[in-house]
Design a protein around this motif. Structure first.
Motif, short mmCIF file in Angstrom:
data_model
loop_
_atom_site.label_atom_id
_atom_site.label_comp_id
_atom_site.label_asym_id
_atom_site.label_seq_id
_atom_site.Cartn_x
_atom_site.Cartn_y
_atom_site.Cartn_z
N ASP A 51 -58.83 6.87 -13.81
CA ASP A 51 -57.27 7.76 -13.81
C ASP A 51 -56.33 6.60 -14.86
O ASP A 51 -54.91 7.08 -14.84
N LEU A 52 -56.77 5.36 -15.14
CA LEU A 52 -55.55 5.11 -15.71
C LEU A 52 -55.73 5.31 -17.27
O LEU A 52 -56.36 5.05 -17.38
N GLN A 53 -54.06 4.36 -17.50
CA GLN A 53 -54.36 4.10 -18.80
C GLN A 53 -55.36 3.20 -19.89
O GLN A 53 -54.88 2.18 -19.02
N PRO A 54 -55.71 3.28 -20.53
CA PRO A 54 -57.23 2.54 -21.32
C PRO A 54 -56.33 1.74 -21.97
O PRO A 54 -54.98 2.10 -21.95
N ILE A 55 -55.79 0.02 -21.93
CA ILE A 55 -55.21 -0.96 -22.68
C ILE A 55 -56.98 -1.55 -23.95
O ILE A 55 -57.71 -1.39 -23.66
#
Ligand code: NAD
Length: 254
Positions: A51-55
């Motif tokens: 669910d994390l915002q990708p870098i």
């Protein structure tokens, strides 16, 4: 658009699969850090990372790791895996893994005492030592944030083991701050009050209502509110702050 506060940084977060640890992962990732999400529960660590915002601007990315922070051999292996997986070493460590085994002192058995000390205090020591060592070996300045508790400051009925573990985390934190300052490594504690997470879900509504009356803010806290305090201590915005205990408790037991 404001630039992200943690671009290019690697952050290792324990207890990453739930509650406060998960919220810390989200906030650090939002600010551009590559997050190594560590939890004893592999599925929940994977869910956090999913669910994390990708870098997009770094060769490093978010990754889940299953590890028991209270086991020194496991921690050693974890550090080896993190070294392999990432270009560079973590400059941020947030120790959020923790458990409760509540009971009144006269009913508190040795096993429940030992388990809580082992995860909350020894786990924080093992992770802090391992990552601080990695930082020193690589001349990497950094910030370590330990999640203690307001209960470590004032005690709490039914939580002799937990309160002792969290007071211990504050003592550990201050000592690490004193020893590691010369390497550019800061170490601080965050003391959450009553935060809405799975850890506090089992607390009866009546107890929560009584607690709420004692909180000047008039409500319990959200994991994100603790995570924002961790972000401040993890980032260079707090560059001259080390060894403190930052209360995130809506004024409870100030
Ligand atoms: P939580 O139960 O939602 O999350 C704790 C996470 O730690 C879980 O994902 C669990 O799997 C993981 N964990 C447990 N043992 C582990 C181990 N040995 N190795 C690796 N991971 C392990 O709880 P939370 O409320 O998010 O708590 C996070 C931290 O905040 C804890 O240290 C807790 O003591 C502290 N805290 C919480 C509150 C609160 O009101 N929720 C208040 C003060 C302090």
């Amino acid at each position: 658009m404001a630039t992200a506060m943690l671009s290019g940084r690697i952050a290792l977060v324990t207890g990453a699969g739930s509650g406060i640890g998960r919220a810390v992962c989200q906030v650090l990732a939002r600010e551009g850090a590559a997050v190594a999400a560590v939890d004893i529960n592999q599925t929940s660590a994977e869910k956090t990372v999913g669910d994390l915002q990708p870098i997009t601007s770094s060769p490093n990315c978010h990754h889940p790791f299953a590890a028991d922070v209270s086991d020194s051999k496991v921690v050693e292996d974890l550090v080896g895996m993190v070294k392999k997986r990432y270009e560079g070493v973590p400059s941020i460590l947030v120790n959020a893994a923790g458990i409760t085994r509540d009971n009144f002192l006269l009913k508190l058995d040795e096993k429940s005492f030992d388990e809580v000390i082992k995860v909350n205090l020894k786990g924080t020591y093992l992770m802090t030592k391992a990552i601080a060592q990695l930082m020193v070996e690589n001349s990497q300045p950094g910030s370590i944030v330990n999640i203690a508790s307001i209960v470590g400051k004032v005690g709490n009925i039914g939580q002799a083991n937990y309160a002792a573990s969290k007071s211990g985390v504050e003592g550990l934190t201050k000592t690490v701050a004193k020893e590691m300052g010369r390497y550019g490594i800061r170490c601080n504690s965050v003391l959450p009050g009553f935060i809405d997470t799975p850890m506090t879900e089992a607390v009866p509504e009546k107890v929560i209502d009584n607690m709420r009356k004692m909180i000047p803010a008039g409500r319990t806290g959200k994991p994100e509110e603790v995570a924002e305090a961790c972000l401040f201590l993890a980032s260079d915005r707090s560059s001259y702050i080390t060894g403190i205990s930052l209360e995130v408790a809506g004024g409870l037991f100030m």
